[in-house]
Design an enzyme around this catalytic site. Structure first.
Site, mmCIF file in Angstrom:
data_model
loop_
_atom_site.group_PDB
_atom_site.id
_atom_site.type_symbol
_atom_site.label_atom_id
_atom_site.label_comp_id
_atom_site.label_asym_id
_atom_site.label_seq_id
_atom_site.Cartn_x
_atom_site.Cartn_y
_atom_site.Cartn_z
ATOM 1 N N PHE A 164 0.835 -1.207 0.000
ATOM 2 C CA PHE A 164 0.000 0.000 0.000
ATOM 3 C C PHE A 164 0.873 1.262 0.000
ATOM 4 C CE2 PHE A 164 -3.445 -2.572 2.357
ATOM 5 C CZ PHE A 164 -4.015 -2.963 1.162
ATOM 6 N N ILE A 165 1.945 1.223 0.789
ATOM 7 C CA ILE A 165 2.785 2.416 0.882
ATOM 8 C C ILE A 165 3.517 2.661 -0.442
ATOM 9 C CG2 ILE A 165 4.793 3.436 2.039
ATOM 10 C CD1 ILE A 165 2.270 3.584 3.718
ATOM 11 N N VAL A 167 2.268 2.116 -3.311
ATOM 12 C CA VAL A 167 1.260 2.782 -4.144
ATOM 13 C C VAL A 167 1.074 4.240 -3.688
ATOM 14 C CG1 VAL A 167 -1.186 2.785 -4.792
ATOM 15 C CG2 VAL A 167 0.081 0.619 -4.691
ATOM 16 N N HIS A 168 1.021 4.420 -2.366
ATOM 17 C CA HIS A 168 0.834 5.752 -1.772
ATOM 18 C C HIS A 168 1.953 6.700 -2.228
ATOM 19 C CE1 HIS A 168 -0.221 8.531 1.537
ATOM 20 N NE2 HIS A 168 1.026 8.483 1.981
ATOM 21 N N VAL A 169 3.184 6.221 -2.138
ATOM 22 C CA VAL A 169 4.326 7.062 -2.507
ATOM 23 C C VAL A 169 4.333 7.296 -4.016
ATOM 24 C CG1 VAL A 169 6.852 7.141 -2.616
ATOM 25 C CG2 VAL A 169 5.711 6.357 -0.518
#
Ligand code: HEM
Ligand code: SF4
Lengths: 206, 295
Positions: A164-165, A167-169
């Site tokens: 998820f991170i 994708v977030h970044v």
């Protein structure tokens, strides 16, 4: 420091600092945790002064992450309630990923994707905290079946959260003009109008 | 290699093959529970040879002393009083590492070389590589490893790998005054056990048998039991031990697959950028804002 005085304030200094504490803790946790995750990553433990230090430090950093994440959670959860416009946005996320956001429905401060990310990360942190305590043999001793379940949950939630991170970044890198919101808190009006028109109208009154 | 005569079968957290040119014989320790008198000479010899002594605890009204395994007590006698065929039976089992063929501890350990399984079957902890995470405790189906409060390392019975490497039997075997513990090749020990079991059956122990549980691939510490059909009578010796399915899931193919998936997300993002280009603010909106400012 003032740049364009007409830029819009998106995050306060304390919100940004809170976010960075979480971000730094996350990077340290991911590196030290991956070292135990699979032998291929074991050398990452050298960043922490060796594997024993990585083992000692990881859970404490986890506690700091959990507490600071709670800070973000209580600051932002109200803004992340999912509504009809978000569901509409999510159902058409393919167009967005394809690089064409013209037909996307108008979004407030956060779009549907960001909101889903918020809740997904909150669930991950909760799972990681509970299972991490179960695994913390230096200070706790739980029934072995609980620890075994904790190990599976911790590893799975960690892998999900790292995904998820990423994708977030990437989303922040992909959408130009976004990262500055986390550096110094402002975004341009054009950025807001394009990506978060509802929010843009709310803060500018236009 | 530290111990030239102990060739390596498996090494924790290591994905490449181990030195395997030589094929030493598999060894085993056979504990004949039906001959044991519970004198604890083996416990004492273990503590003597390894120079360890658990902290003195308190008497809780049973003979067990110390009452549990410890980083400094690698074997303990467990005393169970059970009633069988209207008679009191005092079952005394020497507890400690079973030296599984499929060791849950080694499977769980994240630190390369902290747990070694030698080709002769001995599972040995190399504390200098131990990071103290306790995953071995989580993985062991027999609840054997203990983390030291002093140095944070995991300890358990080494089957006297140091003595075995020099051609000697483990110290407990050497010490046992009744001959209840024997040591040799696993094949020989099974024969010794078979003779004893036949003898027990003649004497009315119809369920006498060998404990060499197949769920962990067999063990290199085996028991002769009078009631092999009910090993739980012996202070909870598990009937059909195996590595927990949760541990299998935790340490199985899921992790390499998750790693590939994460690499896929990272590379996918990179190529998304390369293929679709950055999501920049459209010229149209820039112009609108500029017009507003000009007014
Ligand atoms: C929230 C509080 C957390 C606590 C209390 C905690 C605690 C632990 C503990 C005790 C371990 C076992 C190794 C050791 O003793 O150091 C561990 C392993 C691990 N942690 Fe955490 N952790 C937390 C958060 C996180 C986070 C946010 C991540 C995300 C990247 C993470 C990733 C990992 C991974 C990948 C492992 C290895 C799991 C395995 O061996 O299968 N942890 N954690
Ligand atoms: S009994 Fe436990 S510590 Fe001993 S080899 Fe089996 S899993 Fe490892």
């Amino acid at each position: 420091m003032i740049r364009d005085p007409k830029d819009l304030q998106r995050y306060t200094a304390s919100e940004r600092a809170n976010h960075w504490v979480v971000g730094i803790c996350f990077i340290l946790l991911a590196l030290s945790g991956l070292a135990f995750f699979h032998p291929a990553f074991f050398p990452l433990s050298q960043f922490f002064g060796g594997p024993v230090w990585a083992r000692i430090l990881h859970p404490f950093i986890g506690v700091v992450l959990t507490i600071s994440f709670l800070g973000l959670f209580f600051r932002f959860w109200k803004l992340n309630r999912i509504g009809a416009a978000d569901r509409e946005w999510l159902s058409r996320v393919g167009e967005m990923v394809n690089g064409d956001d013209h037909g996307m429905p108008e979004q407030g401060k956060y779009n549907g994707g960001q909101k889903v990310m918020f809740w997904a990360l909150a669930v991950c942190v909760l799972l990681l905290f509970v299972s991490g305590i179960l695994l913390w043999r230096a200070y706790f001793s739980f029934p072995v079946d609980a620890v075994r379940l904790g190990a599976v949950v911790h590893a799975a939630a960690a892998a999900l959260m790292i995904g998820f991170i990423l994708v977030h970044v990437y989303a922040a890198i992909w959408v130009k003009g976004t990262i500055r919101a986390m550096w110094y808190g402002t975004v341009t009006r054009a950025w807001a109008k394009q990506h978060h028109r509802g929010w843009y109208r709310q803060v500018t009154g236009k | 290699m530290a111990l030239q005569s102990l060739d390596i079968q498996r090494r924790s957290a290591t994905t490449t093959p181990q030195p395997g040119a030589r094929n030493p014989v598999e060894v085993a320790k056979l504990i004949d529970v039906t001959t044991c008198i519970g004198c604890k000479a083996c416990q004492v010899s273990c503590s003597e040879w390894n120079d360890i002594r658990a902290e003195v605890g308190s008497n809780i009204g049973v003979y067990d002393n110390p009452i549990d395994l410890d980083a400094k007590a690698w074997t303990v006698m467990r005393y169970s009083e059970v009633e069988e065929n209207g008679k009191l039976e005092w079952l005394i089992r020497k507890d400690g590492c079973m030296h599984c063929s499929d060791p849950g501890c080694l499977k769980s350990c994240p630190s390369p070389g902290a747990i070694i399984q030698f080709k002769n079957g001995i599972v040995d902890f190399h504390q200098e590589n131990c990071i103290g995470c306790g995953y071995c405790v989580t993985g062991c189906p027999f609840n054997v490893p203990r983390i030291s409060k002093d140095d944070g390392k995991a300890y358990k019975c080494s089957l006297c790998s140091d003595r075995v490497a020099a051609g000697q039997e483990p110290s407990c075997v050497k010490t046992c005054p009744t001959g209840a513990i024997s040591f040799g090749s696993k094949a020989d020990m099974k024969e010794v056990a078979a003779r004893r079991i036949a003898n027990l059956k003649e004497r009315g122990y119809a369920n006498a048998g060998l404990y060499d549980p197949p769920g962990v691939g067999g063990t290199h510490v085996m028991y002769v039991l009078h009631h092999a059909d009910r090993p739980e009578l012996y202070a909870g010796l598990p009937k059909d031990p195996s590595i927990s399915p949760l541990v299998g899931l935790w340490k199985g193919v899921a992790k390499p697959l998750a790693t590939l998936a994460l690499a896929g997300v990272a590379l996918g993002s990179l190529f998304h950028y390369v293929v679709k280009g950055p999501n920049e603010i459209s010229k149209e909106i820039e112009d609108e804002i500029e017009k507003e400012d000009a007014q």
